[in-house]
Design a protein around this motif. Structure first.
Motif, PDB file in Angstrom:
ATOM      1  N   GLY B  17      -5.508  -3.309   1.265  1.00 55.61           N
ATOM      2  CA  GLY B  17      -4.092  -2.991   1.516  1.00 55.61           C
ATOM      3  C   GLY B  17      -3.922  -1.801   2.441  1.00 55.61           C
ATOM      4  N   ASP B  18      -2.717  -1.662   2.943  1.00 58.08           N
ATOM      5  CA  ASP B  18      -2.408  -0.603   3.877  1.00 58.08           C
ATOM      6  C   ASP B  18      -1.892   0.619   3.109  1.00 58.08           C
ATOM      7  OD1 ASP B  18      -1.689   0.944   5.951  1.00 58.08           O
ATOM      8  OD2 ASP B  18      -0.407  -0.535   6.931  1.00 58.08           O
ATOM      9  N   ASP B  19      -2.599   1.750   3.245  1.00 59.13           N
ATOM     10  CA  ASP B  19      -2.184   2.963   2.534  1.00 59.13           C
ATOM     11  C   ASP B  19      -0.838   3.475   3.014  1.00 59.13           C
ATOM     12  OD1 ASP B  19      -4.415   2.800   1.086  1.00 59.13           O
ATOM     13  OD2 ASP B  19      -5.438   4.519   1.948  1.00 59.13           O
ATOM     14  N   LYS B  21       1.784   1.785   3.467  1.00 60.54           N
ATOM     15  CA  LYS B  21       2.849   1.173   2.649  1.00 60.54           C
ATOM     16  C   LYS B  21       3.094   2.011   1.398  1.00 60.54           C
ATOM     17  CE  LYS B  21       2.505  -3.814   3.422  1.00 60.54           C
ATOM     18  NZ  LYS B  21       2.011  -5.035   2.770  1.00 60.54           N
ATOM     19  N   LEU B  22       1.977   2.421   0.781  1.00 62.10           N
ATOM     20  CA  LEU B  22       2.099   3.221  -0.437  1.00 62.10           C
ATOM     21  C   LEU B  22       2.753   4.563  -0.124  1.00 62.10           C
ATOM     22  CD1 LEU B  22       1.470   3.601  -3.442  1.00 62.10           C
ATOM     23  CD2 LEU B  22      -0.742   4.523  -2.769  1.00 62.10           C
ATOM     24  N   ARG B  25       6.358   4.105   0.240  1.00 62.87           N
ATOM     25  CA  ARG B  25       7.048   3.917  -1.045  1.00 62.87           C
ATOM     26  C   ARG B  25       7.202   5.243  -1.774  1.00 62.87           C
ATOM     27  NH1 ARG B  25       5.183  -1.493  -4.184  1.00 62.87           N
ATOM     28  NH2 ARG B  25       7.062  -1.172  -5.358  1.00 62.87           N
ATOM     29  N   ILE B  26       6.155   6.067  -1.728  1.00 64.31           N
ATOM     30  CA  ILE B  26       6.227   7.370  -2.394  1.00 64.31           C
ATOM     31  C   ILE B  26       7.260   8.250  -1.713  1.00 64.31           C
ATOM     32  CG2 ILE B  26       4.914   9.500  -2.825  1.00 64.31           C
ATOM     33  CD1 ILE B  26       2.515   7.708  -3.467  1.00 64.31           C
ATOM     34  N   PHE B  29      10.564   7.077  -2.711  1.00 65.07           N
ATOM     35  CA  PHE B  29      10.841   7.486  -4.085  1.00 65.07           C
ATOM     36  C   PHE B  29      11.304   8.939  -4.137  1.00 65.07           C
ATOM     37  CE2 PHE B  29       9.538   9.611  -7.955  1.00 65.07           C
ATOM     38  CZ  PHE B  29      10.229   8.859  -8.885  1.00 65.07           C
ATOM     39  N   LYS B  30      10.584   9.801  -3.385  1.00 64.77           N
ATOM     40  CA  LYS B  30      10.953  11.227  -3.386  1.00 64.77           C
ATOM     41  C   LYS B  30      12.344  11.423  -2.797  1.00 64.77           C
ATOM     42  CE  LYS B  30       6.428  13.449  -3.209  1.00 64.77           C
ATOM     43  NZ  LYS B  30       5.422  14.034  -2.336  1.00 64.77           N
ATOM     44  N   VAL B 134      11.666   0.252  -5.009  1.00 60.44           N
ATOM     45  CA  VAL B 134      11.260   1.439  -5.774  1.00 60.44           C
ATOM     46  C   VAL B 134      12.227   1.661  -6.937  1.00 60.44           C
ATOM     47  CG1 VAL B 134      10.796   3.916  -5.636  1.00 60.44           C
ATOM     48  CG2 VAL B 134      10.271   2.448  -3.697  1.00 60.44           C
ATOM     49  N   GLN B 138      15.201  -2.432 -13.574  1.00 63.70           N
ATOM     50  CA  GLN B 138      14.614  -1.952 -14.828  1.00 63.70           C
ATOM     51  C   GLN B 138      14.671  -0.418 -14.889  1.00 63.70           C
ATOM     52  OE1 GLN B 138      10.533  -3.037 -15.257  1.00 63.70           O
ATOM     53  NE2 GLN B 138      10.532  -2.802 -17.464  1.00 63.70           N
ATOM     54  N   ARG B 139      14.336   0.217 -13.758  1.00 72.23           N
ATOM     55  CA  ARG B 139      14.374   1.681 -13.744  1.00 72.23           C
ATOM     56  C   ARG B 139      15.813   2.165 -13.872  1.00 72.23           C
ATOM     57  NH1 ARG B 139       9.882   1.670  -9.648  1.00 72.23           N
ATOM     58  NH2 ARG B 139       8.057   2.066 -10.915  1.00 72.23           N
TER      59      ARG B 139
END
Lengths: 172, 272
Positions: B17-19, B21-22, B25-26, B29-30, B134, B138-139
Motif C-alpha cells: 500500500g501507499d503510505d 494515503k495513510l 488520512r491522518i 483526521f487531525k 475518516v 459510527q464515529r
C-alpha cells in the motif's frame, strides 16, 4: 511509543493477516489503512502489556470482523473450493511459482471458517505464541492449541483434495 | 518446538500500500478534529448567548441564535413536561424560568443545557463537514452519544436539585429575603420595602399550627433561602397570623412580623 515505530513494526503483519482473511489485495489495503488509523487514534491506550504486533493484530481482527459482518458475511464462513484466476503469465518463472503458491494457500484458507483461518494465520504465519494468539482471539491458550491442531488437519485435507498438494511440502 | 515441523508454510506477504494515503488520512483526521473542536467552541458560545434572540430584530440571525434555546425549551417543556408551578408574576425577583425552586437547578437547565445543546449541534456540523472515510457514521454516533449522555446527566441533576429544593421548602431554612404581595397582585422585596425586618422576626413564635384555613384572606409570600439559591412560594394570612407551605402545612408566625408587614402594606396602599 511513537506511531511511526508502531506502524513499521506491524505494517506487514496486519496487511498479511488481512490479505489471507479477505483474499482481496485492494480490500486488504483499505482495511489496513483503517487499522493503522485506529492505531494512531488509540496509541495512548496501548499500555505495552502485549507486543505492538499483537495489539495491531487484535485491532486488525476487530476491523476485519466488523467489515465482514456488515459487508461480506461469506468471509466468515467456509467457502467452496474456487481457485483464483491465473494472472501471472508475464512474470519470471520463480515469481510465478511464488505467486502461485501464495494463491493456492489463500484459496485453501478460504475453505476454512473464520476462527480456523485466524488461528492458523496467527500461529503459522505470524508465528505468535499460544498466549498471544489467545489474547487476540479472546480464548484460552489450551483452546487455541486444540483449534490449531484441527485447523492444520483440515487445511491439509483441503489442499490434498484440491489435487495440487504434496503433503511433505507443507511441513517445515 | 513440539510442532515446528507440523506447521503450515504460509508465504510472506509484504505491504504494497501507499503510505501517502495513510498520511493523508491522518492529516485529514487531525484537521477534522481541529475543525470539530472549533465548531464545538463556537456552538458553546452560541448556546450561551442563545437567549439574546428575543432582542434580535433581524429574522435570519434571530432564527440561528434561537435554535439552542428553543431546543432546550422543547426538551424541558414538551418532551419532559416541566410545569413551573409558580405563575410568572409571583416569582419575585427570581428569573427561574424552568425550575422555580432552585437557582442551581435552573442554572443547569436554562443556561447550561442550552450551552451544551449549542456545542452538540455545532460540533455535529463540524463532524459532517469532515472526510467521510475518516469521520464515519459510527464515529459520529459515538460523538453524539457522548453529548446525549452529558446533556441527560445535566437534565437529571437539574431535576434532582429542584426536587431537593422543593422538599427543603417545606422545612423553611435560612432566610435571605421576603417578597410580599399585595391584594392587587403587585409586590415588593422585604429587603427594600421593610429593611428593619429580620429573619428572627419571622421565626419568633414560629410553630406548627392546626387552624382552619381562610383561603380568601391568604396572600402569596415568596421567601428566598440560602443566600437566594432557593425560592419558595407560601400563602400568608395576616389576620390569623399563619403561613401555609405548598403542601398545605400550616405554621403560626409572630405578631411582630405580621405587624411590620401589615404597616408597610397599609402605608403603601394609602400612598398610592
Amino acid at each position: 511509543m511513537k506511531f511511526t515505530a508502531a506502524y513499521e513494526q506491524s505494517r506487514d503483519a496486519v496487511y498479511g493477516y488481512l490479505v489471507y482473511m479477505t483474499r482481496d489485495v485492494s480490500l486488504a489495503e483499505d482495511l489496513s489503512q483503517e487499522v493503522f488509523l485506529r492505531m494512531f487514534l488509540h496509541l495512548d491506550k496501548f499500555r505495552g502489556e502485549a507486543s505492538v504486533r499483537t495489539w495491531a493484530l487484535r485491532i486488525a481482527r476487530n476491523v476485519f470482523l466488523s467489515y465482514a459482518r456488515k459487508k461480506q458475511p461469506q468471509l466468515l464462513e467456509e467457502q467452496e473450493w474456487e481457485p483464483e484466476p491465473d494472472v501471472n503469465r508475464n512474470l519470471p518463472e520463480e515469481e510465478v511459482l511464488r505467486k502461485e503458491e501464495a494463491r493456492q494457500v489463500r484459496d485453501c484458507l478460504m475453505c476454512l471458517g473464520e476462527q480456523e483461518r485466524t488461528v492458523l494465520l496467527l500461529r503459522d504465519f505470524q508465528e505468535l505464541s499460544y498466549e498471544e494468539a489467545a489474547r487476540i482471539m479472546n480464548l484460552t491458550p489450551e483452546v487455541v492449541k486444540s483449534r490449531i491442531y484441527r485447523a492444520r488437519q483440515k487445511f491439509r485435507k483441503i489442499y490434498e483434495d484440491s489435487g495440487k498438494g504434496d503433503k511433505a511440502e507443507w511441513r517445515r | 518446538m513440539e510442532e515446528m515441523k507440523d506447521r503450515i508454510r504460509i508465504p510472506r506477504v509484504t505491504y504494497q500500500g501507499d503510505d501517502r494515503k495513510l498520511k493523508e488520512r491522518i492529516f485529514k483526521f487531525k484537521a477534522g478534529s481541529f475543525r470539530i473542536a472549533v465548531f464545538t467552541l463556537v456552538g458553546l458560545f452560541m448556546g450561551f448567548y442563545s437567549d439574546t434572540y428575543v432582542r434580535d430584530t433581524f429574522f435570519p440571525t434571530k432564527l440561528i441564535t434561537a435554535v439552542p434555546y428553543k431546543i432546550m425549551e422543547a426538551i424541558y417543556q414538551s418532551v419532559l413536561p416541566v410545569q413551573n408551578p409558580i405563575p410568572p408574576d409571583m416569582r419575585g425577583w427570581t428569573w427561574n424560568m424552568i425550575f422555580p425552586y432552585s437557582y442551581v437547578a435552573n442554572l443547569l437547565a436554562e443556561p447550561l443545557t442550552t450551552v451544551l445543546i449549542g456545542g452538540a449541534l455545532y460540533g455535529s456540523l463540524g463532524y459532517f463537514t469532515g472526510d467521510k472515510r475518516v469521520f464515519t457514521l459510527q464515529r459520529f454516533l459515538k460523538f453524539a452519544g457522548c453529548w446525549c449522555v452529558v446533556i441527560l446527566l445535566v437534565i437529571g441533576a437539574a431535576f434532582g436539585f429542584n426536587a431537593g429544593a422543593e422538599a427543603a421548602n417545606e422545612k423553611f431554612g435560612k432566610i435571605e429575603d421576603f417578597f410580599f404581595y399585595r391584594e392587587d397582585g403587585s409586590g415588593f422585596s422585604g429587603k427594600y420595602g421593610i429593611p428593619e425586618l429580620t429573619e428572627e422576626d419571622f421565626y419568633q413564635g414560629f410553630a406548627p399550627g392546626d387552624v382552619v384555613r381562610d383561603r380568601n384572606g391568604e396572600l402569596p409570600l415568596g421567601i428566598y433561602f440560602d443566600g437566594g439559591m432557593r425560592y419558595g412560594l407560601y400563602r400568608i394570612h395576616y389576620e390569623k397570623q399563619y403561613v401555609v407551605t405548598e403542601q398545605g402545612k400550616v405554621y403560626y408566625i409572630s405578631e411582630e412580623f405580621v405587624r411590620y408587614v401589615k404597616d408597610e402594606i397599609e402605608s403603601n396602599s394609602r400612598n398610592k
